[in-house]
Design an enzyme around this catalytic site. Sequence first.
Site, mmCIF file in Angstrom:
data_model
loop_
_atom_site.group_PDB
_atom_site.id
_atom_site.type_symbol
_atom_site.label_atom_id
_atom_site.label_comp_id
_atom_site.label_asym_id
_atom_site.label_seq_id
_atom_site.Cartn_x
_atom_site.Cartn_y
_atom_site.Cartn_z
ATOM 1 N N LYS A 137 -83.065 22.335 -5.488
ATOM 2 C CA LYS A 137 -83.745 21.470 -6.827
ATOM 3 C C LYS A 137 -85.171 21.282 -6.341
ATOM 4 O O LYS A 137 -85.656 21.362 -5.552
ATOM 5 C CB LYS A 137 -82.905 20.123 -6.925
ATOM 6 C CG LYS A 137 -83.123 19.667 -8.411
ATOM 7 C CD LYS A 137 -82.069 20.310 -9.112
ATOM 8 C CE LYS A 137 -82.282 19.914 -10.514
ATOM 9 N NZ LYS A 137 -81.089 20.404 -11.410
ATOM 10 N N ASP A 177 -83.930 22.395 -16.193
ATOM 11 C CA ASP A 177 -83.377 20.936 -15.848
ATOM 12 C C ASP A 177 -84.207 20.040 -16.954
ATOM 13 O O ASP A 177 -85.053 20.687 -17.900
ATOM 14 C CB ASP A 177 -83.569 20.524 -14.440
ATOM 15 C CG ASP A 177 -82.581 19.171 -14.424
ATOM 16 O OD1 ASP A 177 -81.405 19.381 -14.026
ATOM 17 O OD2 ASP A 177 -83.174 18.181 -14.304
HETATM 18 P P1 NDP Z 1 -83.839 17.906 -21.597
HETATM 19 O O1 NDP Z 1 -85.106 17.733 -21.260
HETATM 20 O O2 NDP Z 1 -83.525 19.108 -22.791
HETATM 21 O O3 NDP Z 1 -83.323 16.687 -22.288
HETATM 22 C C1 NDP Z 1 -83.191 15.620 -21.703
HETATM 23 C C2 NDP Z 1 -83.022 14.391 -22.766
HETATM 24 O O4 NDP Z 1 -82.698 13.154 -21.914
HETATM 25 C C3 NDP Z 1 -84.110 14.169 -23.693
HETATM 26 O O5 NDP Z 1 -83.275 13.505 -24.875
HETATM 27 C C4 NDP Z 1 -84.679 13.087 -23.247
HETATM 28 O O6 NDP Z 1 -85.310 12.086 -24.028
HETATM 29 C C5 NDP Z 1 -83.367 12.183 -22.448
HETATM 30 N N1 NDP Z 1 -83.989 11.628 -21.422
HETATM 31 C C6 NDP Z 1 -84.821 12.170 -20.166
HETATM 32 N N2 NDP Z 1 -85.246 11.267 -19.163
HETATM 33 C C7 NDP Z 1 -84.795 10.029 -19.748
HETATM 34 C C8 NDP Z 1 -84.920 8.583 -19.294
HETATM 35 N N3 NDP Z 1 -85.553 8.446 -18.021
HETATM 36 N N4 NDP Z 1 -84.286 7.729 -19.941
HETATM 37 C C9 NDP Z 1 -83.737 7.813 -21.186
HETATM 38 N N5 NDP Z 1 -83.549 9.346 -21.670
HETATM 39 C C10 NDP Z 1 -84.137 10.305 -21.087
HETATM 40 O O7 NDP Z 1 -82.902 18.116 -20.549
HETATM 41 P P2 NDP Z 1 -81.467 18.688 -20.280
HETATM 42 O O8 NDP Z 1 -80.507 18.335 -21.650
HETATM 43 O O9 NDP Z 1 -81.665 20.249 -19.659
HETATM 44 O O10 NDP Z 1 -81.008 17.800 -19.010
HETATM 45 C C11 NDP Z 1 -80.107 16.612 -19.489
HETATM 46 C C12 NDP Z 1 -79.423 16.187 -18.031
HETATM 47 O O11 NDP Z 1 -78.505 17.058 -17.839
HETATM 48 C C13 NDP Z 1 -79.934 15.856 -16.720
HETATM 49 O O12 NDP Z 1 -79.524 15.018 -16.057
HETATM 50 C C14 NDP Z 1 -80.011 17.313 -16.129
HETATM 51 O O13 NDP Z 1 -80.185 17.192 -14.836
HETATM 52 C C15 NDP Z 1 -78.518 17.622 -16.521
HETATM 53 N N6 NDP Z 1 -78.247 18.890 -16.440
HETATM 54 C C16 NDP Z 1 -78.892 19.984 -16.994
HETATM 55 C C17 NDP Z 1 -78.365 21.214 -17.069
HETATM 56 C C18 NDP Z 1 -79.126 22.405 -17.595
HETATM 57 O O14 NDP Z 1 -78.911 23.706 -17.607
HETATM 58 N N7 NDP Z 1 -80.243 22.302 -18.438
HETATM 59 C C19 NDP Z 1 -77.360 21.596 -16.142
HETATM 60 C C20 NDP Z 1 -76.737 20.533 -15.551
HETATM 61 C C21 NDP Z 1 -77.034 19.413 -15.780
HETATM 62 P P3 NDP Z 1 -86.867 12.404 -24.248
HETATM 63 O O15 NDP Z 1 -87.115 13.600 -24.904
HETATM 64 O O16 NDP Z 1 -87.285 10.955 -25.035
HETATM 65 O O17 NDP Z 1 -87.590 12.083 -22.777
HETATM 66 O O1 2IT Z 2 -78.126 20.336 -12.670
HETATM 67 C C1 2IT Z 2 -77.956 21.818 -12.883
HETATM 68 O O2 2IT Z 2 -76.814 22.439 -12.574
HETATM 69 C C2 2IT Z 2 -78.871 22.517 -13.379
HETATM 70 N N1 2IT Z 2 -80.071 21.909 -13.816
HETATM 71 C C3 2IT Z 2 -79.015 24.089 -13.640
HETATM 72 C C4 2IT Z 2 -79.119 24.746 -12.525
HETATM 73 C C5 2IT Z 2 -79.456 26.305 -12.444
HETATM 74 O O3 2IT Z 2 -79.687 26.960 -11.700
HETATM 75 O O4 2IT Z 2 -78.783 26.715 -13.632
#
Ligand code: NDP
Ligand code: 2IT
Length: 456
Positions: A137, A177
Amino acid sequence: MSAHLYGDYTTPERFLECFMAGLIKRNPGELEFHQAVKEVAESVVPFMFSHKEYFDELILERMTEPDRSIIFRVCWEDDKGKVHVNKGYRVQFNNAIGPYKGGLRFHPSVNLSILKFLGFEQQFKNSLTTLPMGAGKGGSDFNPKDKSDREIMRFCQAYMTELSKYIGEDMDVPAGDIGVGAREISYMFGQYKRINDNFVGVLTGKGISFGGSLIRTEATGYGTVYFTQNMLNHIDDSVAGKRCVISGSGNVAQYAAKKINELGGKVIALSDSSGYILDEEGIDGEKLEFIMDLKNNRRGRISEYAQKFNVGFYANQRPWQVKCDLAFPCATQNELGLEDAKILVGNGVMLVAEGANMPSTIEAVHYFKEHNILFAPAKAANAGGVAISGLEMTQNSMRLSWTSEEVDEKLKSIMGSIHAQCLEYGQNGETVDYLKGANIAGFVKVADAMLAYGVV
Ligand code: NDP
Ligand code: 2IT
């Protein structure tokens, strides 16, 4: 039995206590990392009591120490020519079962503790996908909010200039992420290619015209809902007709919402870091498209939805007080605490599926378990994203692209296989402890590979 660094083998509880005390001493102040390890160790330590070889070879101690953590300076210039300095990181956690693999997070809260918790979790998640991927990560404390496209580009280029020394298509393959989506991956891939002059799949989540996989954008959200569907089917139920609350409105939240709608569920709340919106009519069709455009192109605030569609916006609050059947925390770590869990359970929630990484505190997870709530832990529920990243690597190596239908079928099949692994290790009489199942199933594969390598 060989001498043990931190061990007291009297009971699993006593060992866990000693083990955690040692971990905390060796990693002072890293609260998120402690939490992620504790959550896994609570399942894995009792299992190890009947598999003593893992104790003898200090497998858990090894799995809680990253192979290496790289920290570097990222220096970049804003549109006015002002210089900024950020911290850049890549934690290469474990490559026992494949190249280091895991996302990059750009958010002001990023620090070593957060990246170590995420890298640690990634070991189990990647193992569950059935694909050959190790765990890593990375990211930066850079805040992408209110930056121009050019500023984002210059930051990504500066970050990759240093990161490029440590990654490679068979060595370490980062992805997106929080704060890192298609735009950022494209800038970083362009910079890697410029520096190394070779076109290889060193990042996943790339644009479709330059080696990206179809369905990667959708995969995490879709996968979370496919996993939920598996859990509900297992008790002869389905997503159809369920009231669903989702936190976040980023990549994971958007595609979880889309799939829930497709399966006949009703999404009534979404949020961002400034609050949540509640739309009892359901957030679907052009309303969901509005959110996608708002968040992915205009990069605005969720409150704009409330103004446009004349629904409630609840500033600085999380959506857990909204009565629902299914809850999907899809924003960030520790966004769902014990008090939230009590409200959800009081309002009759039947299932909680973690789209985000470690969104529930340990106290909330225990509360769900005590109240027999179906609970899908992040490492199982959100593994669809990295799974399709793994398939992007496969397609890059084969120099071909699969169709959306092919990738979607593989995603469904992988989520089904993760569900089956949870049943194998988590079946508890009539019920299934998905957390225990995911932790142990994920652990065994990595641990056995480490045992096979001997002392390395
Ligand atoms: P994005 O950046 O696309 O979206 C993040 C969302 O979460 C936004 O709505 C943001 O609001 C909100 N957010 C972020 N930080 C905070 C905080 N500290 N407090 C409140 N709201 C918050 O990210 P993703 O959708 O990609 O990721 C979301 C979650 O999913 C994370 O935990 C990530 O690790 C996990 N994840 C993502 C994967 C992926 O493929 N993208 C895979 C597996 C897990 P704002 O815009 O206002 O900051
Ligand atoms: O938390 C996760 O699994 C991710 N942000 C995706 C990682 C990846 O290599 O696609």
